[in-house]
Structures are given as structure tokens and as C-alpha cells.
Design a protein around this motif. Structure first.
Motif, PDB file in Angstrom:
ATOM      1  N   GLU A  59       0.842  -1.190   0.000  1.00 52.93           N
ATOM      2  CA  GLU A  59       0.000   0.000   0.000  1.00 52.93           C
ATOM      3  C   GLU A  59       0.881   1.245   0.000  1.00 52.93           C
ATOM      4  O   GLU A  59       1.954   1.258   0.587  1.00 52.93           O
ATOM      5  CB  GLU A  59      -0.904   0.020   1.232  1.00 52.93           C
ATOM      6  N   PRO A  60       0.413   2.291  -0.668  1.00 49.67           N
ATOM      7  CA  PRO A  60       1.224   3.518  -0.678  1.00 49.67           C
ATOM      8  C   PRO A  60       1.308   4.128   0.712  1.00 49.67           C
ATOM      9  O   PRO A  60       0.363   4.051   1.490  1.00 49.67           O
ATOM     10  CB  PRO A  60       0.454   4.438  -1.638  1.00 49.67           C
ATOM     11  N   GLU A  61       2.449   4.719   1.001  1.00 54.89           N
ATOM     12  CA  GLU A  61       2.640   5.375   2.287  1.00 54.89           C
ATOM     13  C   GLU A  61       2.279   6.842   2.154  1.00 54.89           C
ATOM     14  O   GLU A  61       2.469   7.443   1.100  1.00 54.89           O
ATOM     15  CB  GLU A  61       4.093   5.248   2.740  1.00 54.89           C
ATOM     16  N   ILE A  62       1.748   7.403   3.213  1.00 55.84           N
ATOM     17  CA  ILE A  62       1.407   8.821   3.240  1.00 55.84           C
ATOM     18  C   ILE A  62       1.827   9.363   4.602  1.00 55.84           C
ATOM     19  O   ILE A  62       1.608   8.718   5.626  1.00 55.84           O
ATOM     20  CB  ILE A  62      -0.099   9.048   2.962  1.00 55.84           C
ATOM     21  N   SER A  63       2.434  10.527   4.580  1.00 57.53           N
ATOM     22  CA  SER A  63       2.859  11.121   5.850  1.00 57.53           C
ATOM     23  C   SER A  63       1.653  11.714   6.554  1.00 57.53           C
ATOM     24  O   SER A  63       0.596  11.949   5.952  1.00 57.53           O
ATOM     25  CB  SER A  63       3.905  12.214   5.611  1.00 57.53           C
ATOM     26  N   TYR A  64       1.814  11.964   7.822  1.00 59.36           N
ATOM     27  CA  TYR A  64       0.738  12.566   8.602  1.00 59.36           C
ATOM     28  C   TYR A  64       0.395  13.947   8.044  1.00 59.36           C
ATOM     29  O   TYR A  64      -0.774  14.319   7.923  1.00 59.36           O
ATOM     30  CB  TYR A  64       1.147  12.643  10.074  1.00 59.36           C
ATOM     31  N   GLU A  65       1.420  14.696   7.675  1.00 52.13           N
ATOM     32  CA  GLU A  65       1.201  16.029   7.114  1.00 52.13           C
ATOM     33  C   GLU A  65       0.402  15.935   5.806  1.00 52.13           C
ATOM     34  O   GLU A  65      -0.539  16.715   5.588  1.00 52.13           O
ATOM     35  CB  GLU A  65       2.538  16.727   6.868  1.00 52.13           C
ATOM     36  N   GLU A  66       0.751  14.981   4.947  1.00 52.92           N
ATOM     37  CA  GLU A  66       0.010  14.797   3.697  1.00 52.92           C
ATOM     38  C   GLU A  66      -1.446  14.415   3.970  1.00 52.92           C
ATOM     39  O   GLU A  66      -2.359  14.879   3.278  1.00 52.92           O
ATOM     40  CB  GLU A  66       0.668  13.720   2.835  1.00 52.92           C
TER      41      GLU A  66
END
Length: 77
Positions: A59-66
Motif C-alpha cells: 500500500e502507498p505510504e502517506i505522511s501525517y502532514e500529507e
């Protein structure tokens, strides 16, 4: 309990030990069997967690900020 077993010393807080003794007595089992069962359950849960992590590895990773920026752009926050 397994015929082939290893002996260990485990220390409990007095209140926990008392609760274990009562539980063992009320379920006609030993403290050792209760602890063995609890450890097996914990290990099964760990195994399930590791399987879930493996399934989601691609699964793609996403930062908290994103994530926050996305939620804001969608008007959710």
C-alpha cells in the motif's frame, strides 16, 4: 498442558497473583496452564498482526502532514 514442558520462574504483583490463584481454582486448572494459554493467545495475536502488515506492505505510504492536507482539501477538517 504439554507433556514436554520447560520450567520458568515468573513474578507477579500480589493482586495479580491472587486473581490468578482464584481463576485457576474456579476453572479447575493451574496457574501454569493459565499463563501458558495467555502467552499462546498473545503469540497468535502477534502472528495475525504480522500477517496484516505483510498484506498491506504494498500500500502507498502517506505522511501525517500529507493526510492532514488531504483532509483539509476535502473540507473534512
Amino acid at each position: 498442558m504439554s507433556i514436554l514442558s520447560k520450567r520458568s520462574t515468573v513474578y507477579f504483583e500480589p493482586a495479580i497473583h491472587h486473581a490468578l490463584k482464584l481463576r485457576a481454582a474456579s476453572s479447575d486448572t493451574s496457574i501454569s496452564e493459565l499463563v501458558d494459554e495467555a502467552v499462546r493467545l498473545l503469540m497468535r495475536e502477534d502472528q495475525e498482526d504480522l500477517a496484516a502488515v505483510r498484506q498491506r506492505a504494498n500500500e502507498p505510504e502517506i505522511s501525517y502532514e500529507e493526510l492532514l492536507n488531504s483532509l483539509q482539501a476535502d473540507g473534512k477538517i
